[in-house]
Motif scaffolding. Sequence first.
Motif, PDB file in Angstrom:
ATOM      1  N   GLY A 242       0.827  -1.203   0.000  1.00 45.99           N
ATOM      2  CA  GLY A 242       0.000   0.000   0.000  1.00 45.99           C
ATOM      3  C   GLY A 242       0.863   1.255   0.000  1.00 45.99           C
ATOM      4  N   ALA A 243       1.915   1.241   0.832  1.00 48.01           N
ATOM      5  CA  ALA A 243       2.786   2.412   0.921  1.00 48.01           C
ATOM      6  C   ALA A 243       3.481   2.665  -0.412  1.00 48.01           C
ATOM      7  CB  ALA A 243       3.818   2.200   2.030  1.00 48.01           C
ATOM      8  N   VAL A 244       3.958   1.587  -1.051  1.00 47.57           N
ATOM      9  CA  VAL A 244       4.609   1.754  -2.356  1.00 47.57           C
ATOM     10  C   VAL A 244       3.597   2.306  -3.365  1.00 47.57           C
ATOM     11  CG1 VAL A 244       5.811   0.596  -4.236  1.00 47.57           C
ATOM     12  CG2 VAL A 244       6.250  -0.090  -1.889  1.00 47.57           C
ATOM     13  N   ALA A 245       2.339   1.801  -3.278  1.00 42.99           N
ATOM     14  CA  ALA A 245       1.297   2.292  -4.184  1.00 42.99           C
ATOM     15  C   ALA A 245       1.092   3.795  -3.993  1.00 42.99           C
ATOM     16  CB  ALA A 245      -0.014   1.547  -3.938  1.00 42.99           C
ATOM     17  N   VAL A 246       1.078   4.252  -2.738  1.00 40.24           N
ATOM     18  CA  VAL A 246       0.888   5.674  -2.448  1.00 40.24           C
ATOM     19  C   VAL A 246       1.997   6.491  -3.120  1.00 40.24           C
ATOM     20  CG1 VAL A 246       0.973   7.416  -0.632  1.00 40.24           C
ATOM     21  CG2 VAL A 246      -0.351   5.331  -0.288  1.00 40.24           C
ATOM     22  N   LEU A 247       3.254   6.072  -2.900  1.00 41.53           N
ATOM     23  CA  LEU A 247       4.369   6.880  -3.387  1.00 41.53           C
ATOM     24  C   LEU A 247       4.509   6.775  -4.904  1.00 41.53           C
ATOM     25  CD1 LEU A 247       6.855   6.025  -0.527  1.00 41.53           C
ATOM     26  CD2 LEU A 247       5.386   8.027  -0.765  1.00 41.53           C
ATOM     27  N   TRP A 248       4.465   5.539  -5.429  1.00 40.62           N
ATOM     28  CA  TRP A 248       4.659   5.308  -6.858  1.00 40.62           C
ATOM     29  C   TRP A 248       3.491   5.885  -7.659  1.00 40.62           C
ATOM     30  CZ3 TRP A 248       8.162   4.723 -10.195  1.00 40.62           C
ATOM     31  CH2 TRP A 248       7.971   4.050 -11.401  1.00 40.62           C
ATOM     32  N   GLY A 249       2.256   5.659  -7.180  1.00 42.49           N
ATOM     33  CA  GLY A 249       1.080   6.185  -7.870  1.00 42.49           C
ATOM     34  C   GLY A 249       1.092   7.703  -7.905  1.00 42.49           C
ATOM     35  N   SER A 250       1.438   8.329  -6.775  1.00 47.81           N
ATOM     36  CA  SER A 250       1.469   9.796  -6.730  1.00 47.81           C
ATOM     37  C   SER A 250       2.561  10.332  -7.647  1.00 47.81           C
ATOM     38  CB  SER A 250       1.744  10.280  -5.308  1.00 47.81           C
ATOM     39  OG  SER A 250       0.798   9.778  -4.427  1.00 47.81           O
TER      40      SER A 250
ATOM     41  N   GLY B 192       2.613  11.182   0.923  1.00 49.84           N
ATOM     42  CA  GLY B 192       1.531  11.064  -0.050  1.00 49.84           C
ATOM     43  C   GLY B 192       0.755  12.358  -0.171  1.00 49.84           C
ATOM     44  N   SER B 193       0.517  13.019   0.968  1.00 49.16           N
ATOM     45  CA  SER B 193      -0.222  14.282   0.940  1.00 49.16           C
ATOM     46  C   SER B 193       0.546  15.349   0.168  1.00 49.16           C
ATOM     47  CB  SER B 193      -0.473  14.779   2.362  1.00 49.16           C
ATOM     48  OG  SER B 193      -1.434  13.974   2.973  1.00 49.16           O
ATOM     49  N   LEU B 194       1.870  15.408   0.398  1.00 47.76           N
ATOM     50  CA  LEU B 194       2.684  16.411  -0.305  1.00 47.76           C
ATOM     51  C   LEU B 194       2.621  16.182  -1.809  1.00 47.76           C
ATOM     52  CD1 LEU B 194       5.949  16.891   1.764  1.00 47.76           C
ATOM     53  CD2 LEU B 194       4.211  18.597   1.154  1.00 47.76           C
ATOM     54  N   LEU B 195       2.780  14.908  -2.220  1.00 46.47           N
ATOM     55  CA  LEU B 195       2.757  14.597  -3.653  1.00 46.47           C
ATOM     56  C   LEU B 195       1.374  14.893  -4.235  1.00 46.47           C
ATOM     57  CD1 LEU B 195       4.794  11.284  -3.565  1.00 46.47           C
ATOM     58  CD2 LEU B 195       5.433  13.346  -4.801  1.00 46.47           C
ATOM     59  N   ALA B 196       0.302  14.573  -3.472  1.00 47.16           N
ATOM     60  CA  ALA B 196      -1.054  14.853  -3.952  1.00 47.16           C
ATOM     61  C   ALA B 196      -1.233  16.356  -4.137  1.00 47.16           C
ATOM     62  CB  ALA B 196      -2.086  14.298  -2.980  1.00 47.16           C
ATOM     63  N   ALA B 197      -0.732  17.135  -3.174  1.00 48.85           N
ATOM     64  CA  ALA B 197      -0.828  18.591  -3.293  1.00 48.85           C
ATOM     65  C   ALA B 197      -0.160  19.043  -4.584  1.00 48.85           C
ATOM     66  CB  ALA B 197      -0.161  19.258  -2.089  1.00 48.85           C
ATOM     67  N   ALA B 198       0.991  18.434  -4.900  1.00 47.22           N
ATOM     68  CA  ALA B 198       1.718  18.838  -6.101  1.00 47.22           C
ATOM     69  C   ALA B 198       0.894  18.573  -7.355  1.00 47.22           C
ATOM     70  CB  ALA B 198       3.056  18.097  -6.166  1.00 47.22           C
TER      71      ALA B 198
END
Lengths: 109, 475
Positions: free
Chosen positions: B277-285, B412-418
């Motif tokens: 799940g964590a990899v999905a968050v980072l890689w997906g973002s 994940g939040s930072l990347l989503a903000a971007a």
Amino acid sequence: MNPWLVYALSGVALFSVGLVGLFSHQHVVKRILASNITGSGVLLVLVALARRVPSGPPDPVPHALVLTGIVVSVSSTALGVALARRMARLQAEATHSPEHEPRSDGEGP
Amino acid sequence: MTSVAALMAWPVILPLLGAVLALLVGRPGVRLVAGVASVATLMASSRLAWEVAHQGVLRQSIGGWGAPLGIEWRADGLAALMLLTIALVGPLISVHALDHLGDREDREFLPLWLFVWCALNALVLSDDAFNLYVTLELTTLAAVALIAVRRDLPGLDAGLRYLLFALPGSLCYLLGIALLYGAHATLDVGTLAQRVQPGPVTWVAAGLVTVGLCLKTPLFPLHVWLPPTYTGAPTPVTALLSALISKGSFYVLLRLWLEVFAPVLDARVGQLLGVLGAVAVLWGSFLALSQTQLKRVVAYSSVAQIGYLFLVFPMATSGARAGAIYLVVSHAAAKASMFVAVGNIHQAVGITALGGVQGLAYRMPFTFLAMALGGISLIGIPPSGGFIAKWLLLNESIGTRQWWWALVLLAGSLLAAAYVFRILRGSFLPLPAEVKVRSIPLRNELAPLALALIALVLGLVPWFPLELLAIGASR
């Protein structure tokens, strides 16, 4: 070795063969067939499980599940084949008339 | 008691009736029939949720046959919350679909969506492992037809791709269930939870069920089908897939895992799901951030948001469960609003590239307000449902001394903000003179706004959903 175990293991073998086929082929019809083999494997395991208690009549519940499973697999195969046929026809139209734009009713993606 | 429990049938029967009638009446009455069916189903779902909130868990044996042989349905708080989510988010997406799709598709989209709705409601209420398989398959088949509703090459390709990944997923699930039945001679989820013992059969069964459902949801690294399917499907269908349909298989996994498997599995298996799940968050973002097509940005963002949901498994506390469910609900509203907004943009300017949004905030204010509000929930800024969900997960990661998940949430939040700001920034630049903006119907502008407001309200009044989802959390 119990006879039901032989059937169950054959089911697992079919399941594995089907899965390998599903992910190693590109052709749509081959992949649909592979998913059928996978499904048959699972259903064979279920049939075998109905006989796991050697004495007495077989357990009817797995049989009911297998019947339902067959209905589901027929429907999904039909849907898959219908989509594949439609796609093949559209692709053939697109290659036969290269100057003709591929037909699109909507506004694309 | 029986009469109240019989209320459970209506959220399944009404959309089914609506779908069949809508197919029969054809063009003139299809919108009317679908509208009446939607309102009726919303009312039936609300009524059931009301009863669950006041009376607690409801149970119903289908056809009067009890648990060991027959099929049991069970409405707990989580099921009630899911029914409400589907009943609010789904119709708003289909309102948007009316003008987005063509005339013929309209006639086919609405009955198919009602079939999906019927299947999802049955899935949510079912408490029988094999019945869950059937409802999963019903959802998949109706969803495939929806994806290909336009009958063009991209849609057919996307539909087949989805079918050929969803099928092995369901079959893995079914084999797992077969093994569980062989070992414990029951399909009832409640009875399974009592009988299941640690041992090789349980481990293999749990593995098959988990892999199958992760393939359908999908969890990294099984997500390869998601971006092409989400981009090839018509935008309203993508919204349904991402907001509701993918949540169906996650719902089954969440229930089976927390209620049946968690007590008999090694904690390291939960950690593994959490890591994926964590990899999905980072890689997906990261991939969402590097896309140039608008729809792909939002599609990859779904890979990331699904990743957060799997953080519930390593923590496995009631707080983490509440957080994951809250994210399911708020992501359904927020992501639906973003996809519908993308559909509006495409309808207005006909451009799919990210640069196409330039200056559009001035011409389509409601669409971009919806995009911004939905984005706020994806990032997790208060007040939004996404914030409450991430706050709950953050609390649990500290509470269970697994601080590393907190880092994933923050990154994940930072990347989503971007990636959200990347879309919004362009929309406030001056509108290029050569761009022609077609006007779109007002209801298409209001649909995403209403969806985004649901995500906002979830952040403002979290008490009701949180109390509801706690009802019947442990058997």
